[in-house]
Design a protein around this motif. Structure first.
Motif, PDB file in Angstrom:
ATOM      1  N   GLU A 210      66.022 -44.130  -0.044  1.00 55.97           N
ATOM      2  CA  GLU A 210      64.621 -43.084  -0.547  1.00 55.97           C
ATOM      3  C   GLU A 210      64.722 -41.772   0.449  1.00 55.97           C
ATOM      4  N   ALA A 211      64.902 -41.937   1.754  1.00 57.10           N
ATOM      5  CA  ALA A 211      65.086 -41.002   2.702  1.00 57.10           C
ATOM      6  C   ALA A 211      66.232 -40.053   2.507  1.00 57.10           C
ATOM      7  N   ALA A 212      67.354 -40.657   1.977  1.00 60.06           N
ATOM      8  CA  ALA A 212      68.555 -39.819   1.560  1.00 60.06           C
ATOM      9  C   ALA A 212      68.604 -39.076   0.501  1.00 60.06           C
ATOM     10  N   CYS A 213      67.798 -39.521  -0.656  1.00 61.67           N
ATOM     11  CA  CYS A 213      67.789 -38.768  -1.756  1.00 61.67           C
ATOM     12  C   CYS A 213      67.263 -37.489  -1.933  1.00 61.67           C
ATOM     13  N   PRO A 214      67.856 -36.216  -2.262  1.00 68.37           N
ATOM     14  CA  PRO A 214      67.311 -35.000  -1.923  1.00 68.37           C
ATOM     15  C   PRO A 214      66.266 -34.688  -3.405  1.00 68.37           C
ATOM     16  N   TYR A 215      66.331 -35.575  -4.380  1.00 70.80           N
ATOM     17  CA  TYR A 215      65.596 -35.250  -5.479  1.00 70.80           C
ATOM     18  C   TYR A 215      64.313 -36.127  -5.749  1.00 70.80           C
ATOM     19  N   HIS A 216      64.002 -36.889  -4.785  1.00 65.88           N
ATOM     20  CA  HIS A 216      62.877 -37.836  -4.845  1.00 65.88           C
ATOM     21  C   HIS A 216      62.806 -38.981  -6.155  1.00 65.88           C
ATOM     22  N   ARG A 218      64.153 -41.796  -6.347  1.00 59.24           N
ATOM     23  CA  ARG A 218      64.086 -43.266  -6.134  1.00 59.24           C
ATOM     24  C   ARG A 218      62.372 -43.676  -5.802  1.00 59.24           C
ATOM     25  N   LYS A 301      69.803 -28.068  -6.185  1.00 60.55           N
ATOM     26  CA  LYS A 301      70.135 -28.161  -4.831  1.00 60.55           C
ATOM     27  C   LYS A 301      71.802 -28.235  -4.819  1.00 60.55           C
ATOM     28  N   LEU A 304      73.854 -28.811  -1.560  1.00 56.53           N
ATOM     29  CA  LEU A 304      74.147 -30.169  -0.857  1.00 56.53           C
ATOM     30  C   LEU A 304      75.451 -30.677  -1.062  1.00 56.53           C
TER      31      LEU A 304
END
Lengths: 316, 438
Positions: A210-216, A218, A301, A304
């Motif tokens: 969840e911290a790694a996902c750049p698209y919110h 999860r 994005k 990325l």
């Protein structure tokens, strides 16, 4: 062997022994008391453990289960759902179809921000009712900017509002997904047809993805989801919309229980404007391939390097 | 083997000496005066509150915390980050003692290494309480679950943290046991491990920084200077904690070390505190001068954003404490006034705890990846669990010191211990006097 000193060690020893025994007894009492206190403090764990079976504890990773083992697990999930939610479900393990690569495109020119896609997701995927969870978040954007910083996901006024356009965001099913890379236990991975999935029975709930996902994209099950029996969608799949356990991660699965059987995602069917296009990127005659070839398409994005499979485009 | 320069005890003797050592250690760990029992009782009570709060959290889900899908890590991971730094900082005692053969540091080094053990225990507890499914911990065990190594930085962290724990347990355990046996420790059995632990100490904090700075979607963390900043701040906060421990032990009369270790640690802090502030300044310049994607989180952290000011008081408290403490460490008058030194150390520990914790982890999530601002405030349950972890860490540290100090002082030793019991005496007499068979 040597002469006994006048202080009579026999007596001294006896006293010491006595003190030692008393002290040891005190220590034992203290340790017992402490252990009892900790057992009492941890009592809520026993209430929680009532719902956990040994089979569940020892269940293998999705990709290590034999068809027979999977059948057993599906049977257990069926009976558990009947027991806890009072609903008879039909659950299966839907596999990817060979040579299919799913992709999604969204026409920003005609999306009106009505959030019916988000609502359809909520119903289709058996989301927790109280939190009104959904895998889709719709941003209201100001015309003249595609900067997410200018977006607002919490609007409540009538749509479409003048000077605004709308950008629904869900899992981008990246070809280079940062979320699967960081998972310490391989509980999330990319399937052969491009869908990024989670094994809800393997996830340990560390929330690194969840911290790694750049698209919110999860969502975490902060508590066990609650859904009234009559609202539960009984058509379920192991990797997608079955009712999730507490404490694990979940996300959009492109409705794989539908799409892998030739149907369309629930969010697409709910869209009143036809802004959503879903299809097989491997099929040169598919509508989505036509859009990629003929529209001005972009991904979120892009810098990325996540290589999303979710494309946005404008008509005019 | 034949020409061993250091007298080694007969290997078979360890079969009886080592269990006796463990038994003595258990006794030492639980014996003490009224103050000791009072201290341990208070810690036990706090740990109980924490354990109960954790059990509730496991039963009811992480919904009882202040975390959300927007701010998905909070106080636990913040505390974890700080305690990794404390563990790594033990190396600041080890380097002068072993690399520069500063013999006066040898007695003090154990105070640091035992702190590292307690800190690692706290790290492991902090990540465990953060798990949504602690019952599935075995999925993380190499060989049993599916260990996503080398791709996931979290698996690296599992390896380096547990490795560091084992290294320090071995080094401390071996040195203390040798002292207990009255033997000179064999360098072959600990020096290679000491040098390995120096490298390893850097690795634990570097890997922990990589957890965050490898995430492209979080611009606030995605900075190459993160790992150096982690190390710099760790080498300020860690030595401060060790100074506090040494002063406390001296105050209690438990282990009066000379002034040299404290003086050396202050010298180390004078350098690392400046480096820490310098690296912070580098980061701030890059963020605020460039602007753009990196700016949003920092702006929220330092000045608030769109009417949200949740972290502003935290970070300015941290910055003030760190700057004042740095000034105190640099001022020569501080070393002559113990209370000032204590104040500087406490300020440093609190300042860095905030900066590395709430000031680093939380703003990574605010604004979210879709630029929404959802604030985070730790819930009571989170504070209780965190306090419980600190209490557990202090208990571990107290017990380890209780065992180590009397043995290092030479007050407890195998030959002094070995007063034959009447039974043993009887057997030995029989052995001697019993006539040979036939």
């Amino acid at each position: 062997m040597t002469e006994t000193p006048p202080s009579a060690p026999g007596k001294g020893c006896g006293e010491e022994d006595c003190a030692c025994t008393r002290r040891t007894a005190m220590k034992a009492a203290g340790a017992t008391l402490g252990a009892a206190a900790f057992a009492t403090a941890l009592a809520p764990l026993t209430e929680w453990a009532q719902d956990l079976s040994v089979d569940q504890f020892l269940q293998k990773h999705y990709r290590e289960m034999s068809p027979a083992e999977m059948a057993q697990v599906l049977e257990r999930i069926t009976s558990d759902t009947l027991k806890h939610h009072g609903v008879q479900i039909s659950i299966s393990d839907v596999k990817p179809r060979p040579d299919v690569q799913f992709g999604y495109a969204l026409n920003l020119s005609i999306c009106i921000g009505c959030r019916r896609c988000a609502e359809a997701c909520h119903v289709e995927n058996n989301h927790d009712r109280a939190s009104h969870n959904s895998y889709i978040r719709v941003l209201e954007m100001t015309q003249g900017s595609i900067d997410l910083e200018q977006g607002d996901a919490t609007y409540t006024h009538a749509v479409p509002a003048p000077g605004k356009y709308y950008m629904p965001i869900q899992c981008q099913h990246c070809d280079n997904p940062p979320c699967t890379k960081v998972c310490p236990v391989e509980a999330t991975w990319k399937e052969d047809d491009g869908i990024v999935v989670v094994d809800y029975d393997w996830c340990i709930g560390c929330r690194y993805c969840e911290a790694a996902c750049p698209y919110h994209a999860r969502r975490f099950n902060w508590q066990a989801p609650e859904i009234p029996a009559e609202e539960i969608n009984p058509v379920q799949a192991y990797l997608s919309n079955r009712i999730r356990p507490q404490g694990v991660m979940e996300k959009c699965t492109f409705c794989l229980h539908r799409t892998r059987q030739g149907r369309l995602p629930a969010c697409l069917e709910a869209c009143p404007t036809g802004a959503r296009v879903f299809g097989d990127l491997a099929d040169p005659d598919s509508e989505i391939r036509w859009i990629l070839a003929n529209k001005r398409v972009f991904v979120l994005k892009e810098e990325l390097g996540t290589k999303p499979r979710f494309f946005y485009f404008f008509d005019k | 083997m034949d020409h061993d320069p250091i007298p080694m005890p007969n290997p078979t003797r360890h079969l009886t000496t080592y269990p006796r050592f463990l038994w003595r250690a258990a006794g030492l760990a639980t014996d003490g005066g009224l103050r000791f029992y009072a201290w341990m009782t208070v810690l036990t009570c706090i740990a109980l509150v924490g354990a109960h709060a954790w059990a509730i959290q496991v039963r009811d889900g992480l919904a009882v915390t202040g975390m959300s899908d927007h701010v998905s890590w909070g106080l636990y991971i913040a505390n974890f980050t700080f305690t990794v730094g404390v563990a790594a900082a033990a190396v600041m005692m080890v380097i002068p003692a072993y690399l520069y053969h500063d013999h006066e540091m040898h007695d003090a080094v154990i105070v640091g290494e035992l702190l590292a053990i307690a800190a690692i225990v706290m790290c492991l507890l902090s990540v465990t309480v953060d798990l949504g499914r602690p019952d599935r911990f075995w999925h993380l065990m190499p060989g049993f679950g599916r260990f996503n190594w080398p791709m996931s930085m979290l698996t690296w962290d599992v390896l380096v943290l547990n490795g560091y724990l084992l290294l320090n347990l071995h080094i401390c355990g071996y040195l203390i046991y040798s002292r207990y046996c009255g033997q000179r420790p064999d360098p072959r059995w600990y020096l290679p491990f000491v040098f390995l632990s120096i490298v390893w100490a850097f690795s634990i904090h570097t890997v922990t920084a990589f957890l965050y700075c490898g995430l492209g979607g979080r611009p606030f963390w995605n900075s190459a200077v993160l790992a150096p900043r982690f190390l710099a701040s760790a080498f300020v906060a860690g030595p401060s904690l060790i100074i506090l421990a040494i002063l406390a032990l001296r105050q209690l009369g438990a282990y009066p070390l000379g002034d040299r270790p404290v003086k050396l640690l202050v010298k180390i802090i004078q350098v690392t505190a400046l480096i820490n502030l310098f690296l912070l300044a580098c980061e701030l310049f890059t963020i605020f001068y460039t602007g753009g994607a990196h700016l949003a989180s920092a702006h929220y952290l330092f000045f608030g954003m769109h009417g949200h000011y949740g972290l502003v008081p935290w970070i300015w408290t941290a910055i003030s404490l760190n700057v004042i403490a740095c000034g105190l460490f640099l001022w020569s008058g501080t070393r002559r006034r113990i209370w000032l030194l204590v104040a500087a150390c406490v300020m440093t520990v609190v300042g860095i705890w905030i900066e590395k914790g709430m000031g680093l982890i939380i703003p990574g999530f605010i604004p979210s990846t879709l630029h929404e601002i959802v604030e985070y405030r730790p819930s009571l349950i989170e504070w209780q669990i965190t306090a419980g972890i600190w209490a557990a860490g202090l208990m571990v540290y107290t017990v380890l010191l209780k065992i180590a100090i009397p043995i290092l002082n030479g007050r407890v030793r195998a030959d002094l211990d070995h007063r034959p019991t009447p039974v043993e005496q009887a057997t030995s007499i029989t052995e001697i006097t019993a006539p040979p068979a036939r």
